[in-house]
Design a protein around this motif. Structure first.
Motif, PDB file in Angstrom:
ATOM      1  N   VAL A 110     -15.120  38.054  -3.293  1.00 45.78           N
ATOM      2  CA  VAL A 110     -15.732  37.596  -2.040  1.00 45.78           C
ATOM      3  C   VAL A 110     -17.244  37.807  -2.098  1.00 45.78           C
ATOM      4  CG1 VAL A 110     -15.905  38.048   0.443  1.00 45.78           C
ATOM      5  CG2 VAL A 110     -13.657  37.924  -0.649  1.00 45.78           C
ATOM      6  N   MET A 111     -17.677  38.927  -2.701  1.00 44.21           N
ATOM      7  CA  MET A 111     -19.116  39.160  -2.842  1.00 44.21           C
ATOM      8  C   MET A 111     -19.766  38.049  -3.657  1.00 44.21           C
ATOM      9  SD  MET A 111     -19.491  41.919  -1.099  1.00 44.21           S
ATOM     10  CE  MET A 111     -18.065  41.319  -0.168  1.00 44.21           C
ATOM     11  N   SER A 112     -19.092  37.615  -4.720  1.00 46.27           N
ATOM     12  CA  SER A 112     -19.629  36.534  -5.548  1.00 46.27           C
ATOM     13  C   SER A 112     -19.730  35.234  -4.753  1.00 46.27           C
ATOM     14  CB  SER A 112     -18.747  36.320  -6.787  1.00 46.27           C
ATOM     15  OG  SER A 112     -18.827  37.432  -7.651  1.00 46.27           O
ATOM     16  N   MET A 113     -18.747  34.960  -3.907  1.00 45.76           N
ATOM     17  CA  MET A 113     -18.796  33.761  -3.064  1.00 45.76           C
ATOM     18  C   MET A 113     -20.020  33.791  -2.153  1.00 45.76           C
ATOM     19  SD  MET A 113     -14.775  33.533  -1.949  1.00 45.76           S
ATOM     20  CE  MET A 113     -15.192  32.614  -0.476  1.00 45.76           C
ATOM     21  N   ILE A 114     -20.269  34.954  -1.554  1.00 39.73           N
ATOM     22  CA  ILE A 114     -21.411  35.093  -0.646  1.00 39.73           C
ATOM     23  C   ILE A 114     -22.722  34.932  -1.408  1.00 39.73           C
ATOM     24  CG2 ILE A 114     -22.644  36.680   0.881  1.00 39.73           C
ATOM     25  CD1 ILE A 114     -19.881  37.895   1.573  1.00 39.73           C
ATOM     26  N   VAL A 115     -22.815  35.587  -2.559  1.00 42.57           N
ATOM     27  CA  VAL A 115     -24.034  35.510  -3.372  1.00 42.57           C
ATOM     28  C   VAL A 115     -24.327  34.060  -3.745  1.00 42.57           C
ATOM     29  CG1 VAL A 115     -25.074  36.113  -5.591  1.00 42.57           C
ATOM     30  CG2 VAL A 115     -23.865  37.857  -4.260  1.00 42.57           C
ATOM     31  N   ALA A 116     -23.300  33.355  -4.215  1.00 39.92           N
ATOM     32  CA  ALA A 116     -23.499  31.958  -4.610  1.00 39.92           C
ATOM     33  C   ALA A 116     -23.948  31.111  -3.422  1.00 39.92           C
ATOM     34  CB  ALA A 116     -22.210  31.401  -5.208  1.00 39.92           C
ATOM     35  N   HIS A 117     -23.273  31.296  -2.295  1.00 34.35           N
ATOM     36  CA  HIS A 117     -23.609  30.511  -1.104  1.00 34.35           C
ATOM     37  C   HIS A 117     -25.049  30.755  -0.673  1.00 34.35           C
ATOM     38  CE1 HIS A 117     -23.027  28.566   2.805  1.00 34.35           C
ATOM     39  NE2 HIS A 117     -23.618  29.618   3.342  1.00 34.35           N
ATOM     40  N   GLU A 118     -25.446  32.013  -0.593  1.00 34.65           N
ATOM     41  CA  GLU A 118     -26.788  32.341  -0.115  1.00 34.65           C
ATOM     42  C   GLU A 118     -27.857  31.991  -1.147  1.00 34.65           C
ATOM     43  OE1 GLU A 118     -27.384  32.919   2.843  1.00 34.65           O
ATOM     44  OE2 GLU A 118     -25.390  33.434   3.577  1.00 34.65           O
TER      45      GLU A 118
ATOM     46  N   TYR B 180     -27.758  29.412  -3.314  1.00 32.52           N
ATOM     47  CA  TYR B 180     -27.988  27.966  -3.255  1.00 32.52           C
ATOM     48  C   TYR B 180     -28.768  27.585  -1.999  1.00 32.52           C
ATOM     49  CZ  TYR B 180     -25.248  26.698  -7.360  1.00 32.52           C
ATOM     50  OH  TYR B 180     -24.803  26.544  -8.649  1.00 32.52           O
ATOM     51  N   ARG B 181     -28.471  28.270  -0.899  1.00 27.35           N
ATOM     52  CA  ARG B 181     -29.224  28.019   0.330  1.00 27.35           C
ATOM     53  C   ARG B 181     -30.708  28.343   0.109  1.00 27.35           C
ATOM     54  NH1 ARG B 181     -27.935  29.341   5.989  1.00 27.35           N
ATOM     55  NH2 ARG B 181     -26.231  30.687   5.294  1.00 27.35           N
ATOM     56  N   ALA B 182     -30.962  29.512  -0.478  1.00 21.48           N
ATOM     57  CA  ALA B 182     -32.340  29.940  -0.721  1.00 21.48           C
ATOM     58  C   ALA B 182     -33.038  29.019  -1.719  1.00 21.48           C
ATOM     59  CB  ALA B 182     -32.355  31.369  -1.236  1.00 21.48           C
ATOM     60  N   TYR B 183     -32.297  28.568  -2.723  1.00 20.62           N
ATOM     61  CA  TYR B 183     -32.874  27.671  -3.735  1.00 20.62           C
ATOM     62  C   TYR B 183     -33.385  26.383  -3.100  1.00 20.62           C
ATOM     63  CZ  TYR B 183     -32.890  24.051  -7.327  1.00 20.62           C
ATOM     64  OH  TYR B 183     -33.237  22.985  -8.120  1.00 20.62           O
ATOM     65  N   HIS B 184     -32.574  25.786  -2.269  1.00 24.55           N
ATOM     66  CA  HIS B 184     -32.968  24.516  -1.640  1.00 24.55           C
ATOM     67  C   HIS B 184     -34.130  24.707  -0.669  1.00 24.55           C
ATOM     68  CE1 HIS B 184     -29.935  22.091  -3.532  1.00 24.55           C
ATOM     69  NE2 HIS B 184     -28.961  22.879  -3.097  1.00 24.55           N
ATOM     70  N   GLN B 185     -34.147  25.866   0.006  1.00 23.28           N
ATOM     71  CA  GLN B 185     -35.248  26.131   0.937  1.00 23.28           C
ATOM     72  C   GLN B 185     -36.564  26.385   0.207  1.00 23.28           C
ATOM     73  OE1 GLN B 185     -33.763  29.415   3.277  1.00 23.28           O
ATOM     74  NE2 GLN B 185     -32.749  28.072   4.763  1.00 23.28           N
ATOM     75  N   ALA B 186     -36.476  27.034  -0.951  1.00 22.52           N
ATOM     76  CA  ALA B 186     -37.694  27.418  -1.676  1.00 22.52           C
ATOM     77  C   ALA B 186     -38.205  26.341  -2.623  1.00 22.52           C
ATOM     78  CB  ALA B 186     -37.438  28.706  -2.465  1.00 22.52           C
TER      79      ALA B 186
END
Length: 414
Positions: free
Chosen positions: A375-383, A385-391
């Motif tokens: 579950v930690m890996s799922m959260i890390v991946a989700h956040e 990718y979110r940060a990547y697109h924002q930055a």
């Protein structure tokens, strides 16, 4: 411990925690591992008497008004006693109290937080259910509105402190509509041990014994409306904030629990001789100790960097990723460090002549509870990718273009 990260007040607190650790009777550790003691009330009472629990909460409610760096230090120091000591220490003082401090009212803080931090009463968090653990919104326990109270029915599983706690933080469904928004369908309650609250089963655990882990059954339990934490339908908000103490605290205490295994193996390797010399003279041994020490120090670096990010009020999405990364990396690194320790000691490490086998058993829990590492890996991946697109729009340059054949026309994605 990274001394340079602590100020004078934090070092003093560390020394106080070490005095508590020295106070704990050896027999208590042994009796808990053999399930002769099913819940260490005397340990928690002593920690409360010394004002060592909940150090980051306001003094008004029994804390010390400190920060997350201090909390992580305390959890690491308590962890050296054994993972289960830090578990029971953290569940009440860091999880349940956190929910009430952040979302409860003053009456609840006075009645439930102050006496708990003083070591006078004990608490447990009830999240996991028999049908699943990570699926928070799949909660099937139900609390029906009866006018002046709620009527609670349901079951909770793998509850540390089921045997021993005086009250429970319970999540239950209050909106009976199956189509209701799950983020508004659950409510968080303070449930006192009393009529209708039954410990139906105590688990025989591989490790982390003596924490009173059991299955709780709630049968027509009357819960006063004054015991709603936050608002009716507001459990998701409580759950979200609790992920910080639940996962960051878990990671910090794992370091403390792993350290004694590495210390024992280090000492053993300097005394045990083979082929006419201490075995630490062989690279096959010393390199394993070096790897274990490196993993623990890398874990500390991650813990305290994340703690400082939380203290600084970093962006919530970024903090969520940092905490999830930390929980996964640290728990797996500490398990690996303990594995190296056992390998260094060979066959004797697999016996109860040394505490390494208990430490290895105990640490296996770390990557499972408070959200599995998957579950930690799922959260890390989700956040991420979110940060990547924002930055992406603010990157200092187009890194993809820095290749000789970047314009060759070979970048085909569909």
């Amino acid at each position: 411990m990274f001394e340079f990260l602590l100020n004078e007040e934090q070092r003093k607190l560390r020394d106080e925690v070490r005095e508590l650790v020295a106070w704990v009777p050896r027999q208590l550790i042994l009796d808990m591992d053999q399930d002769k003691v099913t819940f260490p009330k005397e340990f928690l009472a002593e920690a409360g008497r010394r004002n060592l629990m909940g150090c980051r909460y306001p003094r008004k409610w029994g804390g010390r008004g400190l920060d997350w760096v201090s909390t992580c230090m305390v959890m690491e120091e308590v962890g050296v006693l054994g993972y289960i000591f830090a578990c029971v220490f953290g569940v009440g003082a860091e999880l349940v109290c956190d929910a009430i401090i952040q979302h409860g009212n003053d009456e609840q803080k006075e009645r439930y937080v102050k006496p708990l931090l003083a070591g006078e009463i004990f608490a447990a968090e009830c999240l996991t259910e028999p049908r699943g653990g990570s699926d928070f919104f799949g909660t099937t326990s139900v609390a029906e509105d009866q006018g002046d109270h709620f009527l609670l029915n349901g079951q909770k599983r793998f509850i540390v402190g089921a045997e021993g706690a005086d009250y429970f933080l319970v999540y239950a469904r209050t909106d009976p509509d199956p189509k209701a928004d799950p983020r508004q369908a659950l409510t968080c309650f303070i449930v006192n041990r009393g009529p209708g609250v039954e410990v139906a089963y105590l688990y025989g655990l591989m490790g982390c014994r003596g924490g009173g882990a059991g299955r709780l059954v709630f049968k027509d339990v009357k819960v006063p409306k004054a015991n709603v934490v936050g608002s009716v339908g507001g459990a998701y908000k409580v759950f979200n904030t609790m992920m910080i103490p639940e996962r960051l605290g878990t990671a910090a205490m794992t370091i403390g629990a792993a350290q004694p295994a590495v210390d024992v193996a280090t000492g053993y390797s300097t005394r045990r001789k083979a082929f006419g010399q201490p075995i630490n003279q062989f690279q096959g041994v010393s390199f394993q100790v070096a790897q274990a020490v490196t993993l623990l120090d890398a874990s500390r670096a991650m813990i305290y960097a994340t703690a400082r990010a939380v203290d600084a009020g970093e962006d919530q999405n970024h903090t969520r990723r940092l905490i999830s990364q930390t929980k996964k990396f640290v728990t797996e690194s500490c398990q690996q460090a303990a594995h190296h320790a056992m390998q260094v000691m060979g066959g004797i490490g697999y016996t109860n002549v040394f505490p390494v086998e208990r430490i290895v058993r105990d640490l296996r829990l770390a990557s499972i509870w408070t959200g599995t590492n998957e579950v930690m890996s799922m959260i890390v991946a989700h956040e991420w990718y979110r940060a990547y697109h924002q930055a992406k729009t603010s990157a200092p340059r187009d890194f993809e273009a820095d290749a000789l054949e970047a314009e060759s026309g070979e970048k085909i994605y569909e």
